[in-house]
Design an enzyme around this catalytic site. Structure first.
Site, PDB file in Angstrom:
ATOM      1  N   SER A 156       0.792  -1.125  -0.033  1.00 47.18           N
ATOM      2  CA  SER A 156      -0.065   0.168  -0.060  1.00 47.18           C
ATOM      3  C   SER A 156       1.134   1.182  -0.070  1.00 47.18           C
ATOM      4  O   SER A 156       2.244   1.281   0.658  1.00 47.18           O
ATOM      5  CB  SER A 156      -0.854  -0.130   1.266  1.00 47.18           C
ATOM      6  OG  SER A 156      -1.414   1.549   1.512  1.00 47.18           O
ATOM      7  N   TYR A 213      -0.777  -0.934  10.087  1.00 44.39           N
ATOM      8  CA  TYR A 213      -1.050  -1.124   8.991  1.00 44.39           C
ATOM      9  C   TYR A 213       0.306  -0.945   7.987  1.00 44.39           C
ATOM     10  O   TYR A 213       0.725  -1.446   7.112  1.00 44.39           O
ATOM     11  CB  TYR A 213      -2.152  -0.604   8.302  1.00 44.39           C
ATOM     12  CG  TYR A 213      -2.519  -0.835   6.782  1.00 44.39           C
ATOM     13  CD1 TYR A 213      -2.983  -2.109   6.462  1.00 44.39           C
ATOM     14  CD2 TYR A 213      -2.421   0.126   5.949  1.00 44.39           C
ATOM     15  CE1 TYR A 213      -3.953  -2.351   5.301  1.00 44.39           C
ATOM     16  CE2 TYR A 213      -2.903  -0.184   4.412  1.00 44.39           C
ATOM     17  CZ  TYR A 213      -3.483  -1.319   4.191  1.00 44.39           C
ATOM     18  OH  TYR A 213      -3.834  -1.397   2.923  1.00 44.39           O
ATOM     19  N   LYS A 234       2.553  -3.099   5.791  1.00 49.32           N
ATOM     20  CA  LYS A 234       2.786  -3.007   4.221  1.00 49.32           C
ATOM     21  C   LYS A 234       4.292  -2.612   4.030  1.00 49.32           C
ATOM     22  O   LYS A 234       4.798  -3.144   2.754  1.00 49.32           O
ATOM     23  CB  LYS A 234       2.037  -1.835   3.828  1.00 49.32           C
ATOM     24  CG  LYS A 234       0.352  -2.298   4.008  1.00 49.32           C
ATOM     25  CD  LYS A 234       0.035  -3.695   3.136  1.00 49.32           C
ATOM     26  CE  LYS A 234      -1.357  -4.129   2.955  1.00 49.32           C
ATOM     27  NZ  LYS A 234      -1.612  -5.217   2.280  1.00 49.32           N
TER      28      LYS A 234
HETATM   29  P1  NAP Z   1     -11.421  -6.242   1.442  1.00 44.77           P
HETATM   30  O1  NAP Z   1     -12.339  -5.550   0.259  1.00 44.77           O
HETATM   31  O2  NAP Z   1     -11.694  -5.723   2.984  1.00 44.77           O
HETATM   32  O3  NAP Z   1     -11.308  -7.544   1.182  1.00 44.77           O
HETATM   33  C1  NAP Z   1     -10.421  -8.237   1.970  1.00 44.77           C
HETATM   34  C2  NAP Z   1     -10.275  -9.653   1.412  1.00 44.77           C
HETATM   35  O4  NAP Z   1      -9.197 -10.315   2.284  1.00 44.77           O
HETATM   36  C3  NAP Z   1     -11.304 -10.463   1.557  1.00 44.77           C
HETATM   37  O5  NAP Z   1     -11.393 -11.443   0.574  1.00 44.77           O
HETATM   38  C4  NAP Z   1     -11.270 -11.283   2.925  1.00 44.77           C
HETATM   39  O6  NAP Z   1     -11.649 -12.559   2.775  1.00 44.77           O
HETATM   40  C5  NAP Z   1      -9.548 -11.319   2.763  1.00 44.77           C
HETATM   41  N1  NAP Z   1      -9.084 -11.843   4.233  1.00 44.77           N
HETATM   42  C6  NAP Z   1      -9.020 -11.225   5.099  1.00 44.77           C
HETATM   43  N2  NAP Z   1      -8.409 -11.569   6.256  1.00 44.77           N
HETATM   44  C7  NAP Z   1      -8.115 -12.848   5.869  1.00 44.77           C
HETATM   45  C8  NAP Z   1      -7.437 -13.907   6.583  1.00 44.77           C
HETATM   46  N3  NAP Z   1      -7.065 -13.862   7.556  1.00 44.77           N
HETATM   47  N4  NAP Z   1      -7.152 -15.050   5.404  1.00 44.77           N
HETATM   48  C9  NAP Z   1      -7.432 -15.003   4.339  1.00 44.77           C
HETATM   49  N5  NAP Z   1      -8.314 -14.003   3.989  1.00 44.77           N
HETATM   50  C10 NAP Z   1      -8.488 -12.738   4.471  1.00 44.77           C
HETATM   51  O7  NAP Z   1     -10.003  -5.367   1.253  1.00 44.77           O
HETATM   52  P2  NAP Z   1      -9.603  -4.836  -0.167  1.00 44.77           P
HETATM   53  O8  NAP Z   1      -9.594  -3.356  -0.303  1.00 44.77           O
HETATM   54  O9  NAP Z   1      -9.866  -5.744  -1.559  1.00 44.77           O
HETATM   55  O10 NAP Z   1      -7.873  -4.984  -0.080  1.00 44.77           O
HETATM   56  C11 NAP Z   1      -7.151  -6.019  -0.490  1.00 44.77           C
HETATM   57  C12 NAP Z   1      -5.673  -5.923  -0.368  1.00 44.77           C
HETATM   58  O11 NAP Z   1      -5.139  -4.500  -0.929  1.00 44.77           O
HETATM   59  C13 NAP Z   1      -5.241  -5.728   1.155  1.00 44.77           C
HETATM   60  O12 NAP Z   1      -3.990  -6.434   1.279  1.00 44.77           O
HETATM   61  C14 NAP Z   1      -5.320  -4.259   1.234  1.00 44.77           C
HETATM   62  O13 NAP Z   1      -4.519  -3.798   2.440  1.00 44.77           O
HETATM   63  C15 NAP Z   1      -4.538  -3.763   0.312  1.00 44.77           C
HETATM   64  N6  NAP Z   1      -4.878  -2.260  -0.236  1.00 44.77           N
HETATM   65  C16 NAP Z   1      -6.382  -1.863  -0.401  1.00 44.77           C
HETATM   66  C17 NAP Z   1      -6.342  -0.532  -0.454  1.00 44.77           C
HETATM   67  C18 NAP Z   1      -7.774  -0.018  -0.831  1.00 44.77           C
HETATM   68  O14 NAP Z   1      -7.943   1.231  -0.768  1.00 44.77           O
HETATM   69  N7  NAP Z   1      -8.891  -0.712  -0.705  1.00 44.77           N
HETATM   70  C19 NAP Z   1      -5.328   0.462  -0.682  1.00 44.77           C
HETATM   71  C20 NAP Z   1      -4.091  -0.229  -0.429  1.00 44.77           C
HETATM   72  C21 NAP Z   1      -4.016  -1.614  -0.495  1.00 44.77           C
HETATM   73  P3  NAP Z   1     -12.974 -12.688   3.692  1.00 44.77           P
HETATM   74  O15 NAP Z   1     -14.190 -11.947   3.415  1.00 44.77           O
HETATM   75  O16 NAP Z   1     -13.289 -14.172   3.372  1.00 44.77           O
HETATM   76  O17 NAP Z   1     -12.371 -12.810   5.074  1.00 44.77           O
END
Ligand code: NAP
Length: 244
Positions: A139, A152, A156
């Site tokens: 991130s 976080y 990251k």
């Molecule tokens: P999200 O919509 O909250 O989805 C998170 C995903 O991670 C879900 O599929 C969830 O599965 C899974 N997960 C969480 N804990 C887990 C565990 N212990 N074991 C296996 N799976 C797990 O998040 P997102 O925004 O798509 O984020 C995805 C990645 O991108 C993350 O690493 C996040 O830090 C990174 N990121 C996101 C953003 C943003 O703005 N959204 C920005 C920078 C980086 P379940 O629902 O089955 O628990």
């Protein structure tokens, strides 16, 4: 060339878009989830409905036994993991003085320990095949820091150091290790942020809008593809110009 891919946290958000992207380019995709089994099944159905191949695999990526079982299951059902996408992640934001050790530990476990566990477990097969791709979702918080996200951002930033170190360890065995650093992306993770936080972010994003999961998935698809065969140890920032 299409390969066998495992996407952690592939049930929702960015991981879902990555799984669909890899499925659409012919990869055989294992969609990992922790609690959202129905959502993971829906991703699998979307890939198979379009003529691709996919399975859902449950497992908490921060738990060593669960990770070992997950990699074994993918190996048995699809074959050894060739493209590992470490995407699963959570946030538990708070200012440092108010941040309890449980919020620190759970974020580091799910966001960083997971990358170590999954990469190590998948690496054996890649070393044997003398080919592999490890792509982790970090991130811009890990590059620039963000108030309220010490846990976080630390996790990251840890992924970045991990990526560069492992890239140097395994490069001569035909394995590349990279990460993608998204900025603000429209998913469940950012849905709960207040309008004030979103407005402040929008003011700093050169392109003037949040990103979509598909725009992150495109970068991961590139790093998984043969076009990226000479790219390793890199952080590909996909943030609409937030961090410039
Ligand atoms: P999200 O919509 O909250 O989805 C998170 C995903 O991670 C879900 O599929 C969830 O599965 C899974 N997960 C969480 N804990 C887990 C565990 N212990 N074991 C296996 N799976 C797990 O998040 P997102 O925004 O798509 O984020 C995805 C990645 O991108 C993350 O690493 C996040 O830090 C990174 N990121 C996101 C953003 C943003 O703005 N959204 C920005 C920078 C980086 P379940 O629902 O089955 O628990």
């Amino acid at each position: 060339m299409p390969r066998i891919a495992l996407v952690t946290g592939g049930s929702r958000g960015i991981g879902r878009a990555i799984a669909l992207n890899l499925g659409a380019t012919g990869h055989r995709v294992a969609v990992n989830y922790n609690s959202s089994a129905d959502a993971a099944d829906a991703v699998v159905a979307e890939i198979t409905g379009a003529g691709g191949e996919a399975i859902a695999v449950g497992g908490d990526v921060g738990n060593e036994a669960a990770v070992v079982a997950m990699i074994a299951r993918v190996s048995a059902d699809l074959g050894p993991v060739e493209v590992l996408v470490n995407n699963a992640g959570i946030t538990r934001d708070d200012l440092l003085l108010r941040m309890g050790a449980d919020a620190w530990d759970s974020v580091v476990e799910t966001n960083l320990r997971s990358v170590y566990l999954c990469s190590r477990a998948a690496l054996r097969g890649m070393l044997k095949a003398r080919w592999g791709r490890i792509i982790s979702v970090t991130s811009v918080s890990g590059l620039s820091g963000n108030p309220g996200q010490a846990n976080y951002a630390a996790a990251k930033a840890g992924i970045v150091g991990f990526t560069k170190s492992v890239a140097k360890e395994v490069g001569k065995r035909g394995i590349t290790v990279n990460c993608v650093a998204p900025g603000f992306v429209q998913t469940d993770m950012t849905a709960g942020l207040g309008d004030d936080v979103k407005d402040a972010a929008l003011g700093s994003i050169a392109l003037g809008r949040l990103g979509t999961p598909e725009e992150i998935a495109g970068a991961v698809g590139y790093l998984a593809s043969d076009d990226a065969s000479y790219v390793t140890g890199q952080v590909l920032v996909v943030d609409g110009g937030l961090a410039i």
